[in-house]
Motif scaffolding. Structure first.
Motif, mmCIF file in Angstrom:
data_model
loop_
_atom_site.group_PDB
_atom_site.id
_atom_site.type_symbol
_atom_site.label_atom_id
_atom_site.label_comp_id
_atom_site.label_asym_id
_atom_site.label_seq_id
_atom_site.Cartn_x
_atom_site.Cartn_y
_atom_site.Cartn_z
ATOM 1 N N GLN A 94 0.822 -1.201 0.000
ATOM 2 C CA GLN A 94 0.000 0.000 0.000
ATOM 3 C C GLN A 94 0.863 1.261 0.000
ATOM 4 O OE1 GLN A 94 -3.454 -0.683 0.138
ATOM 5 N NE2 GLN A 94 -3.866 1.430 -0.414
ATOM 6 N N GLY A 95 1.891 1.265 0.839
ATOM 7 C CA GLY A 95 2.814 2.398 0.865
ATOM 8 C C GLY A 95 2.253 3.651 1.495
ATOM 9 N N LEU A 96 1.284 3.495 2.405
ATOM 10 C CA LEU A 96 0.688 4.626 3.105
ATOM 11 C C LEU A 96 0.990 4.532 4.589
ATOM 12 C CD1 LEU A 96 -2.851 4.775 1.417
ATOM 13 C CD2 LEU A 96 -0.795 6.050 0.779
ATOM 14 N N VAL A 97 1.006 5.673 5.266
ATOM 15 C CA VAL A 97 1.271 5.671 6.706
ATOM 16 C C VAL A 97 0.218 4.862 7.448
ATOM 17 C CG1 VAL A 97 1.395 7.131 8.764
ATOM 18 C CG2 VAL A 97 2.541 7.846 6.664
ATOM 19 N N LYS A 98 -1.050 4.970 7.033
ATOM 20 C CA LYS A 98 -2.104 4.248 7.753
ATOM 21 C C LYS A 98 -1.921 2.737 7.648
ATOM 22 C CE LYS A 98 -5.607 4.072 4.063
ATOM 23 N NZ LYS A 98 -6.994 4.418 3.681
ATOM 24 N N SER A 99 -1.502 2.259 6.478
ATOM 25 C CA SER A 99 -1.303 0.815 6.338
ATOM 26 C C SER A 99 -0.075 0.368 7.111
ATOM 27 C CB SER A 99 -1.184 0.425 4.862
ATOM 28 O OG SER A 99 -0.084 1.081 4.245
ATOM 29 N N ALA A 100 0.982 1.180 7.075
ATOM 30 C CA ALA A 100 2.213 0.825 7.782
ATOM 31 C C ALA A 100 2.026 0.894 9.289
ATOM 32 C CB ALA A 100 3.342 1.751 7.341
ATOM 33 N N ALA A 101 1.405 1.955 9.782
ATOM 34 C CA ALA A 101 1.283 2.168 11.219
ATOM 35 C C ALA A 101 0.232 1.274 11.863
ATOM 36 C CB ALA A 101 0.948 3.627 11.504
ATOM 37 N N TRP A 116 11.939 5.577 0.822
ATOM 38 C CA TRP A 116 11.466 6.953 0.953
ATOM 39 C C TRP A 116 11.141 7.579 -0.402
ATOM 40 C CZ3 TRP A 116 10.648 9.855 5.430
ATOM 41 C CH2 TRP A 116 10.437 11.222 5.242
ATOM 42 N N GLN A 117 11.949 7.275 -1.415
ATOM 43 C CA GLN A 117 11.741 7.862 -2.742
ATOM 44 C C GLN A 117 10.615 7.176 -3.517
ATOM 45 O OE1 GLN A 117 14.931 6.932 -1.670
ATOM 46 N NE2 GLN A 117 15.375 9.045 -1.033
ATOM 47 N N SER A 118 10.231 5.979 -3.105
ATOM 48 C CA SER A 118 9.309 5.174 -3.898
ATOM 49 C C SER A 118 7.890 5.124 -3.340
ATOM 50 C CB SER A 118 9.830 3.734 -4.000
ATOM 51 O OG SER A 118 11.168 3.690 -4.417
ATOM 52 N N ALA A 119 7.747 5.169 -2.022
ATOM 53 C CA ALA A 119 6.438 4.983 -1.398
ATOM 54 C C ALA A 119 5.503 6.142 -1.714
ATOM 55 C CB ALA A 119 6.589 4.840 0.112
ATOM 56 N N ARG A 120 4.214 5.858 -1.774
ATOM 57 C CA ARG A 120 3.238 6.913 -2.015
ATOM 58 C C ARG A 120 3.298 7.964 -0.908
ATOM 59 N NH1 ARG A 120 -2.215 3.610 -2.928
ATOM 60 N NH2 ARG A 120 -3.125 5.712 -2.909
ATOM 61 N N GLU A 121 3.487 7.528 0.321
ATOM 62 C CA GLU A 121 3.719 8.436 1.442
ATOM 63 C C GLU A 121 5.067 8.072 2.051
ATOM 64 O OE1 GLU A 121 -0.985 9.140 2.648
ATOM 65 O OE2 GLU A 121 0.367 8.198 4.095
#
Length: 317
Positions: A94-101, A116-121
């Motif tokens: 997903q590459g979002l803070v909500k999915s990661a956190a 850091w350069q690739s993720a959507r967030e």
């Protein structure tokens, strides 16, 4: 090898993840997947043979009453389910803070995601043990295939990705009254093709011998479908259907004509001939991916200027 996938939404994004599972299944004997996905899309991962368990999450619904007792109980049950298995790898696609956190950090296993350069967030990358650089200027399917390959240690195939779900619906493409599906509903106003144009196209289809089916997912979409079908005895407004049943309708269609919407990606995943009408969006990075997919571009990115005659000439031999 057991892997947890975190790809919660949207419909198109979930479908775009499927070819990466097929790659991994072919590269690593015996690999199996569990998948965290938004409850509204939970049927989709179950269609892939490499998925053992679908773990629904309801972040969209939970946010409306985060601290209510029923939601707290659901969140606790979700945490317990997620932590009950130790995975060989956890891939946050997903590459979002909500999915990661809220998801990735709870799971047991080595956590992989984009850097850091690739993720959507970019902040999401801080939650991973292994961060992978994935070039942005490629289709979303190819980005996910590359992420899985780097996370699991194999070379990404150079062949076109295989969703591997069309076989789940193979019996639905059997002989019967030939029909097409017109996907008229989408969320953004600038992605809509005017109703008058749809009506013109339906009129042009009269001599094709095809029945035309119009699915819908919300009351205002049903109302639109009813207006589009009025006066055409070969046009059917379908009842409200589950994703599984919509997929079965798409799987049996001779062709699909669609605006840029999640169900258009489902048609692509099912290998159906699909003509997608694009206005302001760029099909190069997030458009229909797969066999038999054709982008029909509107002049100057304005769907108001795309005529029914132009579409008809494109979809008929």
């Amino acid at each position: 090898m057991r892997v947890l996938i975190v790809k919660t939404s949207s419909m198109g994004d979930v479908l775009h993840t499927l070819p990466a599972l097929t790659d991994a299944m072919q590269a690593i004997a015996g690999i199996r997947f569990d998948w965290v996905v938004e409850e509204g899309f939970a049927q989709i991962p179950s269609w892939h043979e490499a998925v053992d368990r679908v773990i629904p999450v309801a972040l969209r619904r939970w946010r409306k009453a985060w601290f209510s007792d029923p939601v707290k109980a659901e969140r606790q049950a979700f945490r317990e389910t997620l932590r009950a298995v130790r995975y060989d790898a956890v891939i946050d696609a997903q590459g979002l803070v909500k999915s990661a956190a809220l998801v990735t950090r709870l799971a047991h296993g080595l956590k992989h995601g984009m850097d850091w350069q690739s993720a959507r967030e970019p902040l999401a990358s801080l939650f991973y043990n292994r961060r992978h650089h994935i070039a942005r200027q490629q289709h979303a399917v190819e980005r996910t295939r590359e992420l899985f390959a780097k996370s699991l240690g194999y070379s990404k195939p150079q062949t076109q990705g295989d969703y591997a779900i069309a076989r789940h619906f193979v019996e639905d493409s059997a002989a019967g009254e030939p029909y097409a599906v017109f996907l008229h509903a989408t969320t953004r106003d600038d992605k809509h093709w005017p109703e008058a144009r749809w009506r013109d196209l339906l009129a042009l289809m009269a001599a094709s011998g095809l029945k035309i089916k119009l699915p819908w997912g919300a009351p205002h979409e049903e109302a639109r479908a009813t207006r589009l079908a009025e006066g055409f005895d070969y046009v059917e407004v379908l009842p409200r259907l589950s994703l599984e049943k919509v997929a079965r309708e798409l799987a049996g269609a001779r062709m699909v004509v669609s605006v840029d919407t999640g169900l258009s990606h489902m048609a692509a995943a099912l290998d159906r001939p699909n003509f997608t009408l694009y206005g302001p969006t760029d099909p190069g990075l997030i458009g229909g991916y797969g066999k038999n997919q054709l982008a029909v571009r509107s002049p100057h990115g304005d769907l108001q200027q795309l005529t029914a005659e132009t579409v008809f000439k494109t979809i008929t031999p």
